[in-house]
Design a protein around this motif. Structure first.
Motif, PDB file in Angstrom:
ATOM      1  N   ALA A 176       0.839  -1.197   0.000  1.00 38.09           N
ATOM      2  CA  ALA A 176       0.000   0.000   0.000  1.00 38.09           C
ATOM      3  C   ALA A 176       0.874   1.246   0.000  1.00 38.09           C
ATOM      4  CB  ALA A 176      -0.911   0.013   1.226  1.00 38.09           C
ATOM      5  N   CYS A 177       0.381   2.298  -0.659  1.00 36.38           N
ATOM      6  CA  CYS A 177       1.081   3.581  -0.678  1.00 36.38           C
ATOM      7  C   CYS A 177       1.162   4.109   0.750  1.00 36.38           C
ATOM      8  CB  CYS A 177       0.333   4.569  -1.577  1.00 36.38           C
ATOM      9  SG  CYS A 177       1.045   6.230  -1.579  1.00 36.38           S
ATOM     10  N   GLN A 178       2.334   4.530   1.155  1.00 36.10           N
ATOM     11  CA  GLN A 178       2.526   5.011   2.519  1.00 36.10           C
ATOM     12  C   GLN A 178       2.112   6.465   2.696  1.00 36.10           C
ATOM     13  OE1 GLN A 178       3.503   2.810   5.217  1.00 36.10           O
ATOM     14  NE2 GLN A 178       2.632   1.705   3.482  1.00 36.10           N
ATOM     15  N   TYR A 179       1.655   7.093   1.610  1.00 35.53           N
ATOM     16  CA  TYR A 179       1.166   8.465   1.682  1.00 35.53           C
ATOM     17  C   TYR A 179      -0.363   8.517   1.667  1.00 35.53           C
ATOM     18  CZ  TYR A 179       6.015   9.624   0.634  1.00 35.53           C
ATOM     19  OH  TYR A 179       7.378   9.714   0.674  1.00 35.53           O
ATOM     20  N   CYS A 180      -0.992   7.796   0.739  1.00 36.55           N
ATOM     21  CA  CYS A 180      -2.459   7.880   0.596  1.00 36.55           C
ATOM     22  C   CYS A 180      -3.187   6.573   0.907  1.00 36.55           C
ATOM     23  CB  CYS A 180      -2.824   8.344  -0.813  1.00 36.55           C
ATOM     24  SG  CYS A 180      -2.524   7.110  -2.113  1.00 36.55           S
ATOM     25  N   GLY A 181      -2.460   5.455   1.010  1.00 33.89           N
ATOM     26  CA  GLY A 181      -3.083   4.182   1.340  1.00 33.89           C
ATOM     27  C   GLY A 181      -3.532   3.359   0.150  1.00 33.89           C
ATOM     28  N   TYR A 182      -3.344   3.855  -1.074  1.00 38.74           N
ATOM     29  CA  TYR A 182      -3.741   3.131  -2.281  1.00 38.74           C
ATOM     30  C   TYR A 182      -3.047   1.772  -2.315  1.00 38.74           C
ATOM     31  CZ  TYR A 182      -3.800   1.897  -7.265  1.00 38.74           C
ATOM     32  OH  TYR A 182      -3.941   1.250  -8.454  1.00 38.74           O
ATOM     33  N   SER A 183      -3.792   0.721  -2.696  1.00 39.77           N
ATOM     34  CA  SER A 183      -3.202  -0.619  -2.707  1.00 39.77           C
ATOM     35  C   SER A 183      -3.451  -1.340  -4.026  1.00 39.77           C
ATOM     36  CB  SER A 183      -3.737  -1.445  -1.542  1.00 39.77           C
ATOM     37  OG  SER A 183      -5.136  -1.580  -1.664  1.00 39.77           O
ATOM     38  N   GLY A 184      -3.342  -0.626  -5.125  1.00 41.77           N
ATOM     39  CA  GLY A 184      -3.545  -1.234  -6.437  1.00 41.77           C
ATOM     40  C   GLY A 184      -2.285  -1.844  -7.005  1.00 41.77           C
ATOM     41  N   ASP A 185      -2.280  -1.986  -8.321  1.00 40.41           N
ATOM     42  CA  ASP A 185      -1.176  -2.663  -9.002  1.00 40.41           C
ATOM     43  C   ASP A 185       0.055  -1.786  -9.237  1.00 40.41           C
ATOM     44  OD1 ASP A 185      -2.539  -5.038  -9.141  1.00 40.41           O
ATOM     45  OD2 ASP A 185      -3.401  -4.601 -11.114  1.00 40.41           O
ATOM     46  N   GLU A 186      -0.150  -0.539  -9.579  1.00 40.48           N
ATOM     47  CA  GLU A 186       0.968   0.301 -10.009  1.00 40.48           C
ATOM     48  C   GLU A 186       1.618   1.020  -8.826  1.00 40.48           C
ATOM     49  OE1 GLU A 186      -0.087   2.741 -13.305  1.00 40.48           O
ATOM     50  OE2 GLU A 186      -1.101   1.083 -14.328  1.00 40.48           O
ATOM     51  N   LEU A 187       2.380   0.286  -8.038  1.00 42.17           N
ATOM     52  CA  LEU A 187       3.090   0.871  -6.909  1.00 42.17           C
ATOM     53  C   LEU A 187       4.565   1.024  -7.261  1.00 42.17           C
ATOM     54  CD1 LEU A 187       1.445  -1.111  -3.987  1.00 42.17           C
ATOM     55  CD2 LEU A 187       1.120   1.298  -4.522  1.00 42.17           C
ATOM     56  N   THR A 188       5.162   2.074  -6.730  1.00 40.84           N
ATOM     57  CA  THR A 188       6.578   2.340  -6.955  1.00 40.84           C
ATOM     58  C   THR A 188       7.272   2.435  -5.605  1.00 40.84           C
ATOM     59  OG1 THR A 188       6.264   4.739  -6.893  1.00 40.84           O
ATOM     60  CG2 THR A 188       6.069   3.670  -9.050  1.00 40.84           C
ATOM     61  N   LEU A 189       8.578   2.633  -5.637  1.00 42.65           N
ATOM     62  CA  LEU A 189       9.329   2.866  -4.410  1.00 42.65           C
ATOM     63  C   LEU A 189       9.747   4.330  -4.385  1.00 42.65           C
ATOM     64  CD1 LEU A 189      11.594  -0.307  -4.219  1.00 42.65           C
ATOM     65  CD2 LEU A 189       9.329   0.067  -3.245  1.00 42.65           C
ATOM     66  N   ASP A 190       9.656   4.947  -3.210  1.00 44.79           N
ATOM     67  CA  ASP A 190       9.992   6.360  -3.063  1.00 44.79           C
ATOM     68  C   ASP A 190      11.043   6.524  -1.980  1.00 44.79           C
ATOM     69  OD1 ASP A 190       9.621   9.240  -3.428  1.00 44.79           O
ATOM     70  OD2 ASP A 190       8.706   9.172  -1.435  1.00 44.79           O
ATOM     71  N   HIS A 191      12.032   7.369  -2.262  1.00 44.82           N
ATOM     72  CA  HIS A 191      13.033   7.716  -1.258  1.00 44.82           C
ATOM     73  C   HIS A 191      12.503   8.887  -0.437  1.00 44.82           C
ATOM     74  CE1 HIS A 191      15.536   5.355  -3.948  1.00 44.82           C
ATOM     75  NE2 HIS A 191      16.425   5.270  -2.969  1.00 44.82           N
ATOM     76  N   ILE A 192      12.422   8.737   0.871  1.00 46.45           N
ATOM     77  CA  ILE A 192      11.912   9.799   1.736  1.00 46.45           C
ATOM     78  C   ILE A 192      12.804  11.034   1.602  1.00 46.45           C
ATOM     79  CG2 ILE A 192      11.453  10.450   4.123  1.00 46.45           C
ATOM     80  CD1 ILE A 192      10.863   7.442   4.614  1.00 46.45           C
ATOM     81  N   ILE A 193      14.099  10.850   1.806  1.00 45.92           N
ATOM     82  CA  ILE A 193      15.072  11.894   1.478  1.00 45.92           C
ATOM     83  C   ILE A 193      15.564  11.533   0.086  1.00 45.92           C
ATOM     84  CG2 ILE A 193      17.275  12.959   2.051  1.00 45.92           C
ATOM     85  CD1 ILE A 193      16.714  12.134   4.983  1.00 45.92           C
ATOM     86  N   PRO A 194      15.226  12.344  -0.914  1.00 45.80           N
ATOM     87  CA  PRO A 194      15.549  11.989  -2.300  1.00 45.80           C
ATOM     88  C   PRO A 194      17.034  11.715  -2.521  1.00 45.80           C
ATOM     89  CG  PRO A 194      14.112  13.908  -2.213  1.00 45.80           C
ATOM     90  CD  PRO A 194      14.550  13.626  -0.812  1.00 45.80           C
ATOM     91  N   ARG A 195      17.319  10.839  -3.473  1.00 41.65           N
ATOM     92  CA  ARG A 195      18.714  10.529  -3.799  1.00 41.65           C
ATOM     93  C   ARG A 195      19.455  11.777  -4.255  1.00 41.65           C
ATOM     94  NH1 ARG A 195      18.564   4.996  -7.240  1.00 41.65           N
ATOM     95  NH2 ARG A 195      16.555   5.784  -7.906  1.00 41.65           N
ATOM     96  N   SER A 196      18.746  12.682  -4.911  1.00 39.81           N
ATOM     97  CA  SER A 196      19.376  13.927  -5.373  1.00 39.81           C
ATOM     98  C   SER A 196      19.852  14.796  -4.214  1.00 39.81           C
ATOM     99  CB  SER A 196      18.405  14.726  -6.249  1.00 39.81           C
ATOM    100  OG  SER A 196      17.264  15.104  -5.499  1.00 39.81           O
ATOM    101  N   ARG A 197      19.346  14.502  -3.009  1.00 35.62           N
ATOM    102  CA  ARG A 197      19.749  15.251  -1.812  1.00 35.62           C
ATOM    103  C   ARG A 197      20.588  14.399  -0.876  1.00 35.62           C
ATOM    104  NH1 ARG A 197      14.780  18.706   0.360  1.00 35.62           N
ATOM    105  NH2 ARG A 197      14.568  20.154  -1.358  1.00 35.62           N
ATOM    106  N   GLY A 198      21.086  13.279  -1.364  1.00 40.36           N
ATOM    107  CA  GLY A 198      21.960  12.433  -0.563  1.00 40.36           C
ATOM    108  C   GLY A 198      21.275  11.305   0.172  1.00 40.36           C
TER     109      GLY A 198
END
Length: 165
Positions: free
Chosen positions: A78-100
């Motif tokens: 499930a999406c850790q922001y909105c709770g969506y639990s469908g098929d198209e899930l991705t992985l998100d970096h909390i602190i973006p890679r562009s910021r280390g």
């Protein structure tokens, strides 16, 4: 017939085994029955669902690999922001890679495409998108196996033997 949770002598979960192996451990006197489901194997011999070893066994710590599959499982698919639990899930970096931000259990969460794009290369605070749960490293690989059984609705009696459930 089912799986059996094996507890150490200290009541900490060790592994999950087949009911046949659990019966062998009980008959040999190496374990005792803690929980059963009411089904009988023989007269007056209930099918165990939880057994406890009579002697303490030392188990080495096993590192759980940081993989997409394991992160999705940890976050309950499930999406850790909105709770969506469908098929198209991705992985998100909390602190973006562009910021280390690195690839760690505490910095990666499951997110739907919509939330991932909306957050962009900002932190959740900057994007005003709080997380539903704080990500953490799983306790053990057994934790993953036990949660699969609990989420499917089977073996609810295991819940009291697992920390964090």
């Amino acid at each position: 017939m089912g799986k059996v949770l094996v507890l150490n002598a200290s009541y900490e979960p060790l592994n999950i085994t087949s009911w046949q192996r659990a019966i062998v451990l009980l008959i040999k006197g190496k374990a005792e029955q803690v929980e059963h489901n009411g089904k009988l194997i023989y007269n007056d011999f209930p099918l165990p669902t939880v057994i406890r070893l009579r002697h303490y066994v030392t188990m080495p710590y096993k590192e759980i690999p940081l993989t997409r599959r394991n992160i999705l499982h940890r976050d309950g698919h499930a999406c850790q922001y909105c709770g969506y639990s469908g098929d198209e899930l991705t992985l998100d970096h909390i602190i973006p890679r562009s910021r280390g931000g690195g690839d760690t259990w505490e910095n990666i969460v499951t997110a739907c495409v919509r939330c991932n794009v909306r957050k962009g290369s900002r932190t959740p605070r900057e994007a005003n998108m709080p997380l539903n749960q704080t990500p953490r490293r799983p306790f053990s690989s057994l934790y993953f196996e036990v949660t699969k059984h609990l989420r499917s609705g089977t073996h609810q009696e295991w819940r009291k033997y697992v920390i964090g459930m």
